[in-house]
Design a protein around this motif. Structure first.
Motif, PDB file in Angstrom:
ATOM      1  N   UNK A   5     -28.447  24.014 -95.093  1.00  0.00           N
ATOM      2  CA  UNK A   5     -28.585  23.879 -93.795  1.00  0.00           C
ATOM      3  C   UNK A   5     -29.658  24.534 -93.145  1.00  0.00           C
ATOM      4  N   UNK A   6     -30.400  24.010 -92.569  1.00  0.00           N
ATOM      5  CA  UNK A   6     -31.846  24.507 -91.881  1.00  0.00           C
ATOM      6  C   UNK A   6     -31.387  24.656 -90.328  1.00  0.00           C
ATOM      7  N   UNK A   7     -32.196  25.824 -89.783  1.00  0.00           N
ATOM      8  CA  UNK A   7     -31.951  26.083 -88.440  1.00  0.00           C
ATOM      9  C   UNK A   7     -33.260  26.794 -88.047  1.00  0.00           C
ATOM     10  N   UNK A   8     -33.488  26.924 -86.727  1.00  0.00           N
ATOM     11  CA  UNK A   8     -34.634  27.707 -86.252  1.00  0.00           C
ATOM     12  C   UNK A   8     -35.849  27.026 -85.633  1.00  0.00           C
ATOM     13  N   UNK A   9     -35.633  25.530 -85.668  1.00  0.00           N
ATOM     14  CA  UNK A   9     -36.857  24.991 -85.283  1.00  0.00           C
ATOM     15  C   UNK A   9     -36.595  24.741 -83.818  1.00  0.00           C
ATOM     16  N   UNK A  10     -38.047  24.265 -83.132  1.00  0.00           N
ATOM     17  CA  UNK A  10     -37.934  24.110 -81.710  1.00  0.00           C
ATOM     18  C   UNK A  10     -39.233  23.897 -81.230  1.00  0.00           C
ATOM     19  N   UNK A  11     -39.572  23.960 -79.921  1.00  0.00           N
ATOM     20  CA  UNK A  11     -40.827  23.710 -79.426  1.00  0.00           C
ATOM     21  C   UNK A  11     -41.692  25.163 -79.073  1.00  0.00           C
ATOM     22  N   UNK A  12     -42.903  25.411 -79.472  1.00  0.00           N
ATOM     23  CA  UNK A  12     -43.629  26.526 -79.293  1.00  0.00           C
ATOM     24  C   UNK A  12     -45.050  26.180 -78.986  1.00  0.00           C
ATOM     25  N   UNK A  13     -45.687  26.962 -78.221  1.00  0.00           N
ATOM     26  CA  UNK A  13     -47.084  26.805 -78.187  1.00  0.00           C
ATOM     27  C   UNK A  13     -47.772  27.183 -79.265  1.00  0.00           C
TER      28      UNK A  13
END
Length: 126
Positions: A5-13
């Protein structure tokens, strides 16, 4: 039996950082090598990095070398991907993978891995 199970992704500049985690359960985590792959819309799944069972060996795709760091903590059954100096071209769904086969290091194609996570989205804006 193995679950990732992956986690920690998101939107970043662009220029920013993210740290992805991959939690493993269902078997001895330290008994196989782990890797990260990524896939952007309309593109093939591509190799990012891999780490040996003990963490003593690592290997990186040229596109991320010097910017990404893979590590693992077998006591926590977790592998990490630290991503620095992110670029818009890094935008993709990132997948954690594990292999039970003792391939000659490094294993760099998806067919060499038997266990896969669901993916976590990383989006880098310009």
């Amino acid at each position: 039996q193995v679950q990732l199970v992956e986690s920690g992704g998101g939107l970043v500049q662009a220029g920013g950082s993210l740290r992805l985690s991959c939690a493993a359960s269902g078997r001895t985590f330290g008994s196989y090598a782990m890797g990260w792959f990524r896939q952007a819309p309309g593109k093939e799944r591509e190799f990012v990095t891999t780490i040996s069972w003990s963490g003593s060996r690592t290997y990186y795709a040229d596109s991320v070398k010097g910017r990404f760091t893979i590590s693992r903590d077998n006591a926590k059954n977790t592998v990490y991907l630290q991503m620095n100096s992110l670029k818009p071209d890094d935008t993709a769904n990132y997948y954690c993978a594990g292999t039970d086969v003792t391939w000659t290091f490094p294993a760099i194609i998806p067919e060499q891995y038997q266990h896969w996570g669901q993916g976590t989205q990383v989006t880098v804006s310009s």
